[in-house]
Design a protein around this motif. Structure first.
Motif, PDB file in Angstrom:
ATOM      1  N   THR A  75     119.901  54.511  33.696  1.00 13.15           N
ATOM      2  CA  THR A  75     118.864  53.477  33.540  1.00 13.15           C
ATOM      3  C   THR A  75     117.531  53.947  34.084  1.00 13.15           C
ATOM      4  O   THR A  75     116.474  53.715  33.473  1.00 13.15           O
ATOM      5  N   ARG A  76     117.550  54.635  35.231  1.00 17.94           N
ATOM      6  CA  ARG A  76     116.287  55.153  35.786  1.00 17.94           C
ATOM      7  C   ARG A  76     115.651  56.177  34.851  1.00 17.94           C
ATOM      8  O   ARG A  76     114.423  56.194  34.696  1.00 17.94           O
ATOM      9  N   ARG A  77     116.469  57.021  34.240  1.00 17.49           N
ATOM     10  CA  ARG A  77     115.912  57.999  33.299  1.00 17.49           C
ATOM     11  C   ARG A  77     115.277  57.308  32.106  1.00 17.49           C
ATOM     12  O   ARG A  77     114.217  57.725  31.629  1.00 17.49           O
ATOM     13  N   ARG A  78     115.915  56.263  31.609  1.00 16.02           N
ATOM     14  CA  ARG A  78     115.344  55.552  30.458  1.00 16.02           C
ATOM     15  C   ARG A  78     114.013  54.901  30.820  1.00 16.02           C
ATOM     16  O   ARG A  78     113.051  54.963  30.047  1.00 16.02           O
ATOM     17  N   PHE A  79     113.974  54.263  31.984  1.00 15.47           N
ATOM     18  CA  PHE A  79     112.713  53.634  32.375  1.00 15.47           C
ATOM     19  C   PHE A  79     111.640  54.683  32.637  1.00 15.47           C
ATOM     20  O   PHE A  79     110.466  54.467  32.326  1.00 15.47           O
ATOM     21  N   ALA A 124     111.150  51.052  22.457  1.00 17.78           N
ATOM     22  CA  ALA A 124     111.775  49.728  22.462  1.00 17.78           C
ATOM     23  C   ALA A 124     113.238  49.823  22.029  1.00 17.78           C
ATOM     24  O   ALA A 124     114.110  49.161  22.599  1.00 17.78           O
ATOM     25  N   GLY A 125     113.519  50.646  21.008  1.00 17.19           N
ATOM     26  CA  GLY A 125     114.904  50.843  20.587  1.00 17.19           C
ATOM     27  C   GLY A 125     115.745  51.497  21.665  1.00 17.19           C
ATOM     28  O   GLY A 125     116.913  51.137  21.862  1.00 17.19           O
ATOM     29  N   ARG A 126     115.166  52.466  22.380  1.00 14.98           N
ATOM     30  CA  ARG A 126     115.893  53.102  23.480  1.00 14.98           C
ATOM     31  C   ARG A 126     116.231  52.078  24.569  1.00 14.98           C
ATOM     32  O   ARG A 126     117.333  52.086  25.128  1.00 14.98           O
ATOM     33  N   TYR A 127     115.275  51.221  24.873  1.00 16.87           N
ATOM     34  CA  TYR A 127     115.532  50.184  25.880  1.00 16.87           C
ATOM     35  C   TYR A 127     116.629  49.235  25.410  1.00 16.87           C
ATOM     36  O   TYR A 127     117.520  48.852  26.181  1.00 16.87           O
ATOM     37  N   TRP A 128     116.581  48.877  24.141  1.00 16.82           N
ATOM     38  CA  TRP A 128     117.596  47.990  23.568  1.00 16.82           C
ATOM     39  C   TRP A 128     118.982  48.632  23.681  1.00 16.82           C
ATOM     40  O   TRP A 128     119.958  47.992  24.072  1.00 16.82           O
ATOM     41  N   ARG A 129     119.058  49.905  23.319  1.00 21.64           N
ATOM     42  CA  ARG A 129     120.337  50.606  23.398  1.00 21.64           C
ATOM     43  C   ARG A 129     120.807  50.720  24.854  1.00 21.64           C
ATOM     44  O   ARG A 129     121.990  50.504  25.146  1.00 21.64           O
ATOM     45  N   GLY A 130     119.885  51.081  25.764  1.00 21.14           N
ATOM     46  CA  GLY A 130     120.266  51.212  27.162  1.00 21.14           C
ATOM     47  C   GLY A 130     120.759  49.902  27.747  1.00 21.14           C
ATOM     48  O   GLY A 130     121.733  49.869  28.519  1.00 21.14           O
ATOM     49  N   ARG A 131     120.113  48.810  27.369  1.00 21.32           N
ATOM     50  CA  ARG A 131     120.560  47.517  27.873  1.00 21.32           C
ATOM     51  C   ARG A 131     121.949  47.174  27.345  1.00 21.32           C
ATOM     52  O   ARG A 131     122.799  46.673  28.089  1.00 21.32           O
ATOM     53  N   GLY A 132     122.199  47.481  26.063  1.00 21.41           N
ATOM     54  CA  GLY A 132     123.525  47.238  25.512  1.00 21.41           C
ATOM     55  C   GLY A 132     124.591  48.101  26.170  1.00 21.41           C
ATOM     56  O   GLY A 132     125.694  47.634  26.455  1.00 21.41           O
ATOM     57  N   PHE A 148     107.853  55.110  30.524  1.00 27.44           N
ATOM     58  CA  PHE A 148     106.504  55.255  31.059  1.00 27.44           C
ATOM     59  C   PHE A 148     105.951  56.665  30.876  1.00 27.44           C
ATOM     60  O   PHE A 148     104.750  56.838  30.692  1.00 27.44           O
ATOM     61  N   ALA A 149     106.821  57.668  30.922  1.00 32.06           N
ATOM     62  CA  ALA A 149     106.332  59.048  30.868  1.00 32.06           C
ATOM     63  C   ALA A 149     105.883  59.439  29.469  1.00 32.06           C
ATOM     64  O   ALA A 149     104.841  60.086  29.303  1.00 32.06           O
ATOM     65  N   LEU A 150     106.658  59.060  28.456  1.00 32.81           N
ATOM     66  CA  LEU A 150     106.302  59.481  27.096  1.00 32.81           C
ATOM     67  C   LEU A 150     104.985  58.866  26.617  1.00 32.81           C
ATOM     68  O   LEU A 150     104.142  59.573  26.060  1.00 32.81           O
TER      69      LEU A 150
END
Length: 545
Positions: free
Chosen positions: A431-435, A165-173, A439-441
């Motif tokens: 962004t694709r790597r983050r998404f 969730a933190g990674r997604y938050w950072r990526g969105r920022g 799902f992968a982890l």
């Protein structure tokens, strides 16, 4: 308001912001720490009565670890996660229950790790190290199945999911910041395009001033010089004409300086067509009428030239005549225009050397330099220099041209993508790597932990003997008669104190859980069989297993 006052107020506002930013960070850390501590205190106050943790182990030590971990999460978020995991690991050492409220702090610190760490490699090493530490602690303490189940399900979820969730938050920022940066860059490029257009217009004005007005002034100066030598003039009139010629020469020099200021863009496109639609023949006729000794000839059939080529040829002849009349007045000028195949050759020669025009590098001589740039842009060539005791200007021009200048992108790298397209592609890949990581982890963690956790949950769930069935069991009953009351299998992981409890001689004992709840307190039932009959039954109560 003076500039000094404005700068002072701006400096004060900057200093206040620098003070306010750390203050906000401190307040945020204090709020977060207070929230985690409140959860820990509430859990400790309402913990089960059978819990064996002391005040030091259950409250003081975890709160001290959180006191260090929360501010440390700003500079060393990985170390903060280790400290939060240590607070949860204290529950694994509790013989009463592995669960505690500090898993909430672990989840929060893991989320901050995902939001504040730029890369994924170090955080993954931190999370893996925490899980390895938890499993190693379970093995060292030889805990029961419930502790293993807790360490393989709850703690990994508290570590991994908030981090994602933190990674997604950072990526969105970062994506939003990158978008604003791209918009700012495009805005700056628009300003640069506007500035380029302004400079192009200035350069066009400068070229016209130099080529047209400079040529006319040179002819006027030549006529004034010829008039000055007229024998019919009175001495006073001759002095006036000499002063007029000097004034015109000064005007030409000042015009050249003005052109040097305006002509900041050497690649500015030239206007199409000769000025006023005047042809080369008319230009030469006007020069002859002004007293310039000109001989010219044209060879070949004149083709249908592009307007750009017409103007360039006109400018070549005009510049050569201007230099001849200025630097070699009275010399004979020969002009030859030859149309050959797909090219036109223009050659201008004056009899005596043109002073100051022997080199394009002479200070203030911008005419030949600009003329060479104009011809080169159209795909032609220009040669200047001494020739047979005089001076020569020779140009070769194509009959057709398709562009004013070579495209910078094509000159640098054919087919190169714009910078904005490359930046957008990088953002999309990131962004694709983050998404994919999101799902992968969890999928990888599920493949690693869930089979073992599911197997443990299956063993725990299928070894439950409900209290109502336990009450129906009678000592001395054959096993066959009570088989329908027993679960599918006995509990395979009783604690050591239950295994070592005294049992009737000559019997074999089996253990069963009284509740399916994995993390709640349950009674442990012991059934001892002598042969095929139930010899004894007892309850080892108050032990959460």
């Amino acid at each position: 308001m003076t500039a000094h006052t404005a700068m002072t107020e701006q400096g004060v506002r900057g200093a206040m912001w620098r003070v306010r930013a750390p203050l906000r960070s401190v307040l945020a850390d204090v709020t977060l720490w207070a929230f985690f501590c409140a959860a820990g205190v509430l859990w400790y106050v309402n913990r089960p009565a059978a819990a064996a943790s002391s005040v030091t182990e259950g409250l003081v030590l975890p709160l001290l670890l959180l006191t260090v971990a929360v501010p440390l999460a700003r500079r060393r978020p990985g170390a903060a996660v280790f400290l939060g995991n240590a607070s949860c690991a204290l529950g694994l050492a509790d013989p009463a229950s592995p669960a505690n409220a500090y898993v909430l702090a672990l989840a929060g610190l893991s989320c901050l790790l995902g939001a504040r760490a730029a890369t994924a490699r170090t955080p993954l090493l931190v999370l893996s190290g925490c899980l390895a530490f938890d499993l190693a602690l379970c093995a060292a303490l030889r805990v029961g199945a419930v502790w293993w189940f807790y360490a393989m399900t709850v703690l990994p979820a508290a570590l991994l999911l908030p981090w994602l969730a933190g990674r997604y938050w950072r990526g969105r920022g970062e994506l939003a910041y990158g978008g604003w940066q791209l918009a700012r860059s495009l805005e700056e490029q628009q300003h640069l395009v506007a500035e380029r257009a302004r400079l192009t217009e200035r350069a066009g004005i400068a070229a016209d001033m130099h080529d047209s007005l400079g040529h006319v002034l040179s002819l006027v100066a030549l006529r004034a010089g010829a008039l000055e030598l007229s024998p019919t003039l009175a001495p006073q009139d001759r002095d006036d004409v000499a002063e007029l010629r000097a004034t015109i020469s000064d005007a030409v020099d000042q015009l050249r300086e003005t052109v040097g200021v305006l002509r900041e863009d050497p690649h500015a496109p030239a206007p199409v067509g000769p000025p006023g639609a005047e042809t080369v023949e008319e230009l030469l006729g006007r020069a002859v009428a002004s007293g310039v000794p000109v001989r010219w000839e044209r060879k070949g059939t004149p083709p249908a030239l592009s307007p750009l080529i017409e103007r360039a040829m006109y400018r070549v002849v005009q510049e050569a005549l201007t230099n001849a009349t200025k630097h070699a007045p009275g010399s004979t000028v020969r002009v030859a225009i030859t149309h050959d195949g797909d090219r036109t050759h223009v050659r201008i020669i004056n009899a005596r050397p043109a002073k100051g025009a022997l080199s394009d590098a002479v200070p203030g001589n911008r005419g030949l330099a600009g003329l060479r740039e104009r011809v080169t842009v159209l795909g032609g060539t220009l040669r200047t220099g001494p020739f047979e005791g005089g001076f020569q200007v020779s140009a070769t021009l194509p009959h057709r041209t398709t562009a004013l200048r070579p495209k910078p992108a094509a000159a640098e790298a054919a087919g190169a993508e714009p910078e904005s397209a490359r930046r957008l592609a990088r953002m999309k890949r990131s962004t694709r790597r983050r998404f994919a990581t999101v799902f992968a982890l969890p999928a990888a963690a599920a493949l690693f932990f869930l089979p073992a956790a599911a197997y443990m949950a299956y063993l725990l769930a299928t070894s439950v003997l409900p209290p109502s069935h336990y009450e129906e069991l009678r000592v001395g009953s054959p096993r066959a008669e009570i088989a329908h009351l027993l679960p599918a299998r006995p509990y395979p992981y009783p604690p050591e104190d239950a295994r070592s409890a005294p049992q009737p001689p000559g019997t074999t004992c089996e253990f069963y859980r009284s509740n399916v709840n994995f993390l709640d307190q349950v009674d442990l039932y012991r059934l001892c069989f002598s042969g095929a009959r139930l010899a004894a039954k007892d309850t080892l109560g108050g032990k959460p297993r």
